[in-house]
Design a protein around this motif. Structure first.
Motif, PDB file in Angstrom:
ATOM      1  N   ALA A 261       1.311  -8.951  27.800  1.00  0.00           N
ATOM      2  CA  ALA A 261       1.478  -9.811  26.669  1.00  0.00           C
ATOM      3  C   ALA A 261       2.530 -10.485  26.497  1.00  0.00           C
ATOM      4  CB  ALA A 261       0.990  -9.106  25.376  1.00  0.00           C
ATOM      5  N   GLY A 262       2.617 -11.679  25.679  1.00  0.00           N
ATOM      6  CA  GLY A 262       4.168 -12.183  25.332  1.00  0.00           C
ATOM      7  C   GLY A 262       4.086 -13.443  26.135  1.00  0.00           C
ATOM      8  N   PRO A 263       5.242 -13.970  25.692  1.00  0.00           N
ATOM      9  CA  PRO A 263       5.656 -15.223  26.611  1.00  0.00           C
ATOM     10  C   PRO A 263       6.106 -14.996  27.920  1.00  0.00           C
ATOM     11  CG  PRO A 263       7.079 -14.749  24.774  1.00  0.00           C
ATOM     12  CD  PRO A 263       6.065 -13.893  24.748  1.00  0.00           C
ATOM     13  N   PRO A 264       5.937 -16.005  28.829  1.00  0.00           N
ATOM     14  CA  PRO A 264       6.154 -15.493  30.153  1.00  0.00           C
ATOM     15  C   PRO A 264       7.800 -16.186  30.398  1.00  0.00           C
ATOM     16  CG  PRO A 264       5.065 -17.461  30.275  1.00  0.00           C
ATOM     17  CD  PRO A 264       4.946 -16.925  28.759  1.00  0.00           C
ATOM     18  N   TYR A 265       8.498 -15.022  30.247  1.00  0.00           N
ATOM     19  CA  TYR A 265       9.972 -15.264  30.237  1.00  0.00           C
ATOM     20  C   TYR A 265      10.611 -15.604  31.655  1.00  0.00           C
ATOM     21  CZ  TYR A 265      10.289 -13.713  25.336  1.00  0.00           C
ATOM     22  OH  TYR A 265      10.379 -13.544  24.097  1.00  0.00           O
ATOM     23  N   GLY A 266       9.780 -14.807  32.478  1.00  0.00           N
ATOM     24  CA  GLY A 266      10.367 -14.817  33.947  1.00  0.00           C
ATOM     25  C   GLY A 266      11.065 -13.421  34.158  1.00  0.00           C
ATOM     26  N   ILE A 267      12.349 -13.212  33.407  1.00  0.00           N
ATOM     27  CA  ILE A 267      13.064 -12.030  33.591  1.00  0.00           C
ATOM     28  C   ILE A 267      12.319 -11.177  32.652  1.00  0.00           C
ATOM     29  CG2 ILE A 267      15.120 -13.077  34.028  1.00  0.00           C
ATOM     30  CD1 ILE A 267      15.961 -13.005  31.050  1.00  0.00           C
ATOM     31  N   GLY A 268      12.652  -9.732  32.810  1.00  0.00           N
ATOM     32  CA  GLY A 268      11.880  -8.650  32.069  1.00  0.00           C
ATOM     33  C   GLY A 268      11.661  -7.342  33.077  1.00  0.00           C
ATOM     34  N   MET A 269      11.228  -6.534  32.186  1.00  0.00           N
ATOM     35  CA  MET A 269      10.837  -5.206  33.065  1.00  0.00           C
ATOM     36  C   MET A 269      10.096  -5.193  34.028  1.00  0.00           C
ATOM     37  SD  MET A 269      11.035  -2.530  29.898  1.00  0.00           S
ATOM     38  CE  MET A 269       9.711  -3.212  29.009  1.00  0.00           C
ATOM     39  N   LEU A 270       9.086  -6.209  34.331  1.00  0.00           N
ATOM     40  CA  LEU A 270       8.056  -6.359  35.389  1.00  0.00           C
ATOM     41  C   LEU A 270       9.146  -6.999  36.451  1.00  0.00           C
ATOM     42  CD1 LEU A 270       5.470  -6.324  36.875  1.00  0.00           C
ATOM     43  CD2 LEU A 270       4.972  -8.393  35.931  1.00  0.00           C
ATOM     44  N   THR A 271       9.971  -8.187  36.264  1.00  0.00           N
ATOM     45  CA  THR A 271      10.499  -8.609  37.149  1.00  0.00           C
ATOM     46  C   THR A 271      11.647  -7.459  37.898  1.00  0.00           C
ATOM     47  OG1 THR A 271      10.388 -10.740  36.003  1.00  0.00           O
ATOM     48  CG2 THR A 271      12.185 -10.434  37.794  1.00  0.00           C
ATOM     49  N   ALA A 272      12.317  -6.671  36.760  1.00  0.00           N
ATOM     50  CA  ALA A 272      13.217  -5.666  37.656  1.00  0.00           C
ATOM     51  C   ALA A 272      12.405  -4.770  38.427  1.00  0.00           C
ATOM     52  CB  ALA A 272      13.740  -5.188  36.243  1.00  0.00           C
ATOM     53  N   GLY A 273      11.208  -4.232  38.099  1.00  0.00           N
ATOM     54  CA  GLY A 273      10.308  -3.391  38.840  1.00  0.00           C
ATOM     55  C   GLY A 273      10.035  -3.948  40.023  1.00  0.00           C
TER      56      GLY A 273
END
Length: 329
Positions: free
Chosen positions: A176-188
């Motif tokens: 959920a939420g706006p697609p920032y690009g960076i974030g915990m999913l990207t780091a994972g």
């Protein structure tokens, strides 16, 4: 005749003295080697004890000020000197979990493909390519993740996931939420790429150790390739596979630079994997040079102490699992 006997006695005495000298030299060499190995072992314990003592001393002001609430407080405000470790701990565990959920199945499949299904002409190039991933510096992964991977996720992957799981319970919270690009999913995902060579290399080595007669017998009974992998290869190599998993997890827990580039470095807890976050190592790397005041610095050292104990607990669980598996085997 007596001269010959005397010469023989002298020769025997000289030979015995020479043999005794050789034995003394060997005993001395063995004693020195024993002392060196013992000293190296004690040096490791001394270094580990020194690290623990330094972390405890450095973290004492923060832990004494905040107590156990330091572990469960989300706030991180250097201005008011209110610090909590919940957001870094949460980010560390979530990104590591995402990395292992992706890297372990993919690594196992690559390892089985290389050992059983890959054509010989491709086996070596693919193996070298996998091993080269382990040699890329983490900062290169971070730069690539920030300027190439994150924009791709923001434009294509994250909007698709938001739309696909919009009406699915639980999943609509995770994505959920706006697609920032960076974030915990990207780091994972970046961590998964970094961990993949370790899992693949160790799994490939242990898969190669499976006796061919076991696999041939399974194929002879009519088993499919998947059944051989599930019922023969994995049970025989479970200790090595768990060891590779734990090695990759240790790398994921402590990774710093690549995660710092793409996680967003925000001290808050969010259920969404798209939200920016932070990890223990990223927080320390970002803020240690800017820490002003003893309490601020002590809080960062306390984060390092927490990461140390998380790693220790993970390794202890791994050793316990391996011990249980070896006893059952």
């Amino acid at each position: 005749m007596s001269d010959l006997a005397l010469k023989g006695t002298n020769a025997a005495a000289a030979e015995a003295a020479s043999r005794s000298a050789v034995l003394r030299r060997l005993r001395l060499t063995d004693s020195v080697f024993h002392g060196l190995t013992r000293g190296a072992s004690l040096l490791v314990l001394a270094l580990l004890s020194g690290v623990i003592i330094a972390l405890v001393i450095g973290a004492a002001p923060a832990l004494g000020t905040f107590g156990f609430s330091f572990l469960f407080d989300e706030s991180w405000n250097p201005v008011t000197e209110r610090f909590g470790a919940l957001a870094p701990i949460y980010g560390t565990l979530v990104t590591s979990a995402v990395a292992m959920v992706i890297a372990v199945p993919v690594g196992l499949m690559i390892a089985f493909f290389l050992t059983e299904l890959c054509p010989p002409v491709l086996r070596r190039p693919i193996g070298i390519a996998i091993e080269l991933l382990a040699g890329i510096p983490s900062i290169i992964y971070g730069i690539w993740g920030l300027f190439v991977f994150a924009p791709f996720l923001q434009s294509h992957v994250q909007p698709f996931l938001i739309g696909a799981f919009e009406n699915v319970p639980v999943m609509n919270v995770l994505f959920a939420g706006p697609p920032y690009g960076i974030g915990m999913l990207t780091a994972g995902l970046i961590l998964a790429i970094m961990v993949l060579p370790f899992v693949t290399s160790i799994s490939r080595d242990v898969f190669d150790a499976v006796p061919p007669v076991l696999k041939e017998a399974a194929y002879g009974l009519g088993c499919t390739t998947w059944e051989v992998f599930r019922n023969v290869v994995l049970p025989f190599t479970r200790v090595g596979v768990i060891g590779g998993f734990m090695l990759g997890l240790g790398r994921a827990l402590g990774e710093t630079m690549a995660v710092t580039f793409v996680i967003g470095n925000a001290h808050h807890v969010s259920a969404s994997l798209f939200a920016p976050g932070t990890t223990i190592s990223a927080s320390i790397a970002n803020e240690f040079t800017e820490a002003v005041g003893d309490l601020y610095t002590s809080s960062l050292v306390a984060l390092g102490l927490i990461l140390f104990f998380i790693t220790f607990i993970v390794l202890a669980i791994a050793r316990y699992m391996l011990m249980r598996l070896q006893q059952k085997g």
